[in-house]
Write a protein that holds these residues in place. Structure first.
Motif, PDB file in Angstrom:
ATOM      1  N   ASP B 108      48.665  42.453  43.363  1.00  0.00           N
ATOM      2  CA  ASP B 108      47.814  41.277  43.553  1.00  0.00           C
ATOM      3  C   ASP B 108      46.796  41.107  42.431  1.00  0.00           C
ATOM      4  O   ASP B 108      45.844  40.341  42.562  1.00  0.00           O
ATOM      5  CB  ASP B 108      47.104  41.365  44.918  1.00  0.00           C
ATOM      6  CG  ASP B 108      46.376  42.678  45.085  1.00  0.00           C
ATOM      7  OD1 ASP B 108      46.599  43.575  44.235  1.00  0.00           O
ATOM      8  OD2 ASP B 108      45.609  42.823  46.043  1.00  0.00           O
ATOM      9  N   ILE B 109      46.997  41.792  41.336  1.00  0.00           N
ATOM     10  CA  ILE B 109      46.109  41.603  40.182  1.00  0.00           C
ATOM     11  C   ILE B 109      46.248  40.156  39.698  1.00  0.00           C
ATOM     12  O   ILE B 109      47.331  39.551  39.778  1.00  0.00           O
ATOM     13  CB  ILE B 109      46.464  42.602  39.077  1.00  0.00           C
ATOM     14  CG1 ILE B 109      45.430  42.558  37.961  1.00  0.00           C
ATOM     15  CG2 ILE B 109      47.859  42.328  38.532  1.00  0.00           C
ATOM     16  CD1 ILE B 109      45.561  43.684  36.985  1.00  0.00           C
ATOM     17  N   SER B 110      45.140  39.635  39.252  1.00  0.00           N
ATOM     18  CA  SER B 110      45.218  38.237  38.811  1.00  0.00           C
ATOM     19  C   SER B 110      45.925  38.166  37.448  1.00  0.00           C
ATOM     20  O   SER B 110      45.979  39.153  36.716  1.00  0.00           O
ATOM     21  CB  SER B 110      43.811  37.646  38.709  1.00  0.00           C
ATOM     22  OG  SER B 110      43.170  38.165  37.570  1.00  0.00           O
ATOM     23  N   VAL B 193      40.758  44.561  40.511  1.00  0.00           N
ATOM     24  CA  VAL B 193      40.095  44.528  41.813  1.00  0.00           C
ATOM     25  C   VAL B 193      40.631  45.714  42.607  1.00  0.00           C
ATOM     26  O   VAL B 193      41.813  45.776  42.901  1.00  0.00           O
ATOM     27  CB  VAL B 193      40.406  43.214  42.556  1.00  0.00           C
ATOM     28  CG1 VAL B 193      39.714  43.226  43.918  1.00  0.00           C
ATOM     29  CG2 VAL B 193      39.984  42.039  41.736  1.00  0.00           C
ATOM     30  N   LEU B 194      39.756  46.637  42.839  1.00  0.00           N
ATOM     31  CA  LEU B 194      40.214  47.857  43.508  1.00  0.00           C
ATOM     32  C   LEU B 194      39.260  48.173  44.643  1.00  0.00           C
ATOM     33  O   LEU B 194      38.109  47.742  44.635  1.00  0.00           O
ATOM     34  CB  LEU B 194      40.211  49.023  42.526  1.00  0.00           C
ATOM     35  CG  LEU B 194      41.170  48.910  41.344  1.00  0.00           C
ATOM     36  CD1 LEU B 194      40.859  49.978  40.334  1.00  0.00           C
ATOM     37  CD2 LEU B 194      42.609  49.035  41.808  1.00  0.00           C
ATOM     38  N   ASP B 195      39.742  48.959  45.589  1.00  0.00           N
ATOM     39  CA  ASP B 195      38.808  49.409  46.613  1.00  0.00           C
ATOM     40  C   ASP B 195      38.029  50.594  46.058  1.00  0.00           C
ATOM     41  O   ASP B 195      38.402  51.220  45.064  1.00  0.00           O
ATOM     42  CB  ASP B 195      39.542  49.748  47.906  1.00  0.00           C
ATOM     43  CG  ASP B 195      40.587  50.803  47.701  1.00  0.00           C
ATOM     44  OD1 ASP B 195      40.201  51.939  47.426  1.00  0.00           O
ATOM     45  OD2 ASP B 195      41.802  50.460  47.799  1.00  0.00           O
ATOM     46  N   THR B 198      39.787  53.725  45.306  1.00  0.00           N
ATOM     47  CA  THR B 198      40.669  53.745  44.144  1.00  0.00           C
ATOM     48  C   THR B 198      39.861  54.051  42.885  1.00  0.00           C
ATOM     49  O   THR B 198      40.308  54.795  42.012  1.00  0.00           O
ATOM     50  CB  THR B 198      41.400  52.409  44.021  1.00  0.00           C
ATOM     51  OG1 THR B 198      41.896  52.076  45.297  1.00  0.00           O
ATOM     52  CG2 THR B 198      42.520  52.510  43.031  1.00  0.00           C
TER      53      THR B 198
END
Lengths: 694, 235
Positions: B108-110, B193-195, B198
């Protein structure tokens, strides 16, 4: 009430057993008594028949004025003292003059061999002695004896006894009623002795001086005369005349006693009374075997005495000693009615029975000439009843103990099984709540209802486990499965933003992108929780544990949170000393992040968030507290479950209710616990991370 | 640039493949799409791409991408390879496999982030292949030396094999020694975008990589609750 106690109470019903037993013993004992009466009556009847056959039945007597003589086994001393009478257990008979209450006498009569013994105790108040000079012999205190006579034309002989002074006396025979006594009868010995208000006279008369009269009886009577002429005490009612015989002398019937001897049994005494109620024969008590039964346990004998229905039995009273049965409860026998009564003597019970003796004359009507008296102790019954009672007592005690023990054991076993089942179930649900993997639920193989229950619970738990497992993996499955379509959406939107769109199109595209971003965040937080779960489940990162000073860490965190949440007001309450604990700091910080994020969100407007650290006995406790609303009551148990949220409002960030769940997982990894509760002041909420002692 | 660079996309989800192709083509790349391992290998044997973006799961082959990566790496040791995965928790696994990929990303990386990575990797390739004409932009922090242009990191003179994401994190930390970078800043630097977790595992991996060269490595410090910082001792 616990199952065991319930069954114990139920087992109290067993007490009905001894009660029934007691009832039975009582019944049995009544029956025994009844039976004893019947047996004794039967023997009395046969004895009476036997006596009649032997011709030993007594003659019917006229009871008026009769003088009863008790047998005595050895001669008595003629000394004016009565101790030897009393020592032989002889009883006296009271006589009185109705007109003069201060003039009374007691008279003993006894016979041994062929000597009749008499003893008078006369209370006159003042003894008037015979004064030979100038006074009439009849003006002194004296006793007259009247007997049948062997002289023809003269039915009665009279003797007068008086004395000038205490000491031996000799009666004088009165030949004429009005004349002076003429000569001394030396065959009669006597002794006169003074007592404070009267005198005592003891006499020994050869029985030959009392000849058998025409009616077949020896007659005897006496008169006690007061020297002052106060009155007369007489053994017979009528005025003495020359030809009026005094009453009958009732003598023991030795042959009758002999005839009764063979009928004696254990604990049995027999006697015969004449039709006037005087006892003319008496045997000893039949040989009583010494029942050397050991005294039963005091409790048993106490209970035994309590339950037997003998308490209302009247006191023992019998005429054996006095020889007088006129007033005994058996007196109805003299009307021809056999009778039997029970009497109580201390702890013993006596059966008194009487059977009428009826003489069947050839020419006259059947005549009651007396009665057979029997007295039998209840030792046999008592022994029997006591034995059966003892047996009953010990048997029922044994049965009660056995059954109660059995019931108790059974109850314990049952309740143990139920408890185990309950514990297993509780443990399972506990584990289920805490997300721990559970051991196999112990399934009972027994075929009873409990076994079935256990199997149903096991089946239910299996379904629950499957469901839990499904839910647990749902997150990661979802995030996995959703990521690909999300990638499609996102990349499409990214591409779309490069197409020429009108303003509206741009707006929709950017909204769609926002939604995709949020969806991405949600997926990230789900996968974060999943990763944490996996990490905690595995032991791969045990080396991640390091010793960290919680106080220093908390102070770092305090600064960090103050910076991250500039709008919130933070307080720090931490000890100065270092608090070294072995933890995985990243995980603990994550847990703290979640707690602080929650605390800030739920903190009231002007409220504060307080970070705290306390040493609690064996370990340390990190706390995050905030002012504000309390935890909803219903959620208390479920706060730390996955995907549970108590948030009421919606805001920008997605909240899946994973924060506390992650915090709990972290604390489980550390072997600690997390507790969320309302502050005691009810002005906010406090969450505690408890680290165990290392 | 006279000739369009070629990007190979191995992706079994046609919509994603098409979207990436459109995006790459928009940036002037020439794109070849493959939907499974066989066709990809066949294509690679005909002509190698300049960069490959490979999905881990290829159709029925759950980890077909790994095999493809190994085969491709044996054919072209220098070829930049970027992994795509649908599962964030696979990153550790992929990293552990030491497939030699230059980066691994969640799907889901942009596209913008993806492009940044692709450009960075291509530029690094370019720099490496070109002789060192002009001085590269470098950064030195004690034993640490960073060649920003070639995205090369050395520790005490030994080269360190970092993925692009890791490189950007190290760069971000080392750029301002002593200053705490929070997770968001690190994410921004790594263009991803990672949690939180991560980021933590990225840091953990980076530390491990340093420690494999030097047991005493302790330069990346944890500021609890805030993030991480490069030790200021040597700076």
């Amino acid at each position: 009430m616990k199952l065991g106690r319930q069954l114990l109470v139920v087992s109290l019903l067993l007490l009905a057993l001894p009660l029934a037993g007691v009832r039975w013993v009582q019944e049995m004992e009544l029956t025994y008594r009844e039976q004893q009466v019947q047996v004794l009556n039967a023997s009395l009847r046969s004895m009476a028949a036997s006596l009649a056959l032997q011709g030993l039945l007594p003659e019917s007597i006229n009871g008026n004025g009769s003088v009863y003589v008790q047998p005595v086994s050895s001669p008595l001393l003629i000394d004016g003292y009565f101790e030897d009478w009393k020592a032989r257990d002889l009883t006296s008979r009271p006589y009185a003059d109705a007109g003069h209450p201060d003039f009374s006498a007691r008279v003993f009569t006894a016979i041994h061999s062929s000597t009749l013994y008499l003893a008078f105790q006369v209370h006159t108040g003042n003894v008037v002695y015979f004064a030979p000079q100038g006074s009439h012999q009849f003006s002194s205190d004296r006793i007259e004896l009247l007997t049948g006579s062997a002289v023809p034309d003269k039915a009665v002989q009279r003797y007068s006894i008086t004395t000038e002074a205490p000491g031996p006396v000799v009666p004088r025979l009165i030949t004429n009623i009005s004349s002076q006594p003429t000569f001394r009868e030396n065959r009669i010995r006597g002794y006169w002795r003074d007592i404070p208000d009267g005198y005592q006279l003891e006499l020994a008369i050869p029985i030959s001086l009392l000849p058998v009269s025409d009616d077949g009886f020896r007659h005897f009577g006496f008169r006690i005369l007061d020297g002052t002429g106060k009155g007369v005490i007489s053994s017979f009612a009528s005025q003495p005349t020359v030809n009026t015989l005094p009453g009958v002398l009732v003598l023991p019937d030795e042959p009758l006693t002999q005839a009764l001897e063979p009928f004696l049994e254990d604990d049995l005494r027999l006697g015969v009374i004449d039709n006037a109620g005087w006892q003319i024969a008496k045997t000893r008590v039949g040989h009583t075997e010494d029942h050397h039964q050991e005294e039963p346990f005091w409790l048993i004998s106490w209970v035994y005495r309590k339950i037997l229905s003998w308490n209302n039995i009247p006191e023992y009273q019998a005429g054996w000693r006095t020889g007088s049965w006129q007033n005994s409860p058996l007196k109805s026998v003299l009307a021809g009615e056999p009778s039997a009564v029970w009497r109580r003597q201390n702890d013993n019970y006596m059966l008194l029975a009487a059977w009428p003796l009826i003489k069947q004359g050839e020419d006259q009507d059947p005549q009651i000439v007396g009665a057979l008296i029997a007295e039998q102790g209840s030792d046999a019954i008592m022994a029997l009843a006591s034995r059966s009672f003892n047996r009953l007592f010990s048997l029922s005690l044994l049965v009660i103990v056995l059954v109660a023990g059995g019931l108790l054991g059974y109850a314990s076993w049952l309740s143990l099984r139920i408890r185990k089942l309950n514990q297993a179930t509780e443990r399972f649900f506990q584990d289920g709540r805490e997300g721990r993997s559970t051991l196999e639920f112990p399934v009972s193989t027994s075929r009873d209802e409990l076994g079935e229950l256990s199997r149903s619970i096991a089946a239910m738990i299996r379904r629950q486990q499957e469901h839990t497992e499904y839910l647990r993996t749902l997150g990661s499955k979802l995030s996995h499965e959703l990521r690909t379509p999300l990638a499609v959406v996102r990349s499409s939107l990214d591409n779309l933003s490069h197409e020429s769109l009108n303003d509206k199109g741009q707006m929709y595209a950017s909204r769609a992108l926002d939604g995709a971003d949020r969806l991405g965040l949600i997926l990230n937080s789900i996968s974060e929780a999943t990763r944490l779960e996996n990490m905690i489940a595995s032991d791969a990162d045990l080396q991640e544990f390091e010793t960290v000073d919680l106080a220093a860490m908390l102070s770092d965190l305090f600064q960090a949170y103050s910076a991250i949440y500039p709008d919130a007001r933070f307080q720090l309450s931490s000890p100065q000393a270092s608090c070294p604990v072995r933890i995985i700091p990243e995980l603990v910080v994550q847990a703290m992040d979640k707690l602080v994020a929650n605390a800030v969100d739920f903190c009231s407007e002007q409220g504060e968030v307080t970070l705290g650290l306390q040493a609690n006995g064996r370990g340390y406790c990190l706390t995050v507290a905030n002012d504000g609303d309390l935890l909803p009551e219903a959620m208390q148990g479920r706060l730390f479950e996955s995907m549970v949220s108590v948030r009421k409002t919606r805001d920008e960030k997605p909240h899946l209710g994973l924060g506390l769940y992650i915090a709990r997982l972290v604390m489980e990894k550390h072997g600690g616990s997390i507790v969320g509760e309302n502050r005691t002041a009810n002005n906010g909420v406090i969450f505690s991370l408890n680290f165990p002692a290392q | 640039m006279d000739m369009a660079r070629t990007i190979a996309i191995v992706e079994d989800e046609p919509a994603i493949a098409a979207n990436y192709r459109d995006a790459f083509e928009r940036y002037g790349f020439s794109v070849r799409c493959y939907s499974d391992r066989e066709s990809a290998m066949a294509g690679f044997r005909l002509a190698l791409p300049d960069l490959a973006v490979i999905d881990v799961g290829l159709g029925d082959e759950m980890e077909g991408g790994f095999d493809l990566c190994r085969e491709l790496r044996s054919m072209a040791p220098q070829l930049p390879i970027v992994f795509l995965t649908a599962r964030g928790d696979e990153l550790d696994v992929i990293s552990g496999l030491r497939l030699g990929a230059d980066d691994y990303l969640t799907k889901d990386i942009s596209i913008a982030h993806m492009m940044a990575r692709v450009h960075a990797l291509l530029r690094r390739m370019e720099r490496i292949s070109q002789p060192q004409a002009e001085a590269d932009e470098t950064l030195e922090r004690g034993d640490l030396a960073i060649n920003v242009d070639r995205m090369l990191v050395t520790w005490k003179g030994q080269p360190l094999d970092l993925t692009v994401t890791e490189f950007w994190i190290v760069h971000c930390l080392a750029h301002y020694p002593g200053q705490v970078r929070n997770r968001q800043q690190l994410m921004d630097a790594a263009r991803t975008v990672l949690d939180n977790n991560t980021i933590t595992s990225h840091i953990k991996r980076i530390r491990r990589k340093f420690q494999s060269l030097d047991d005493g490595f302790n330069e990346i410090e944890t500021a609890y609750g805030m993030g991480y910082r490069w030790s200021s001792r040597t700076g």
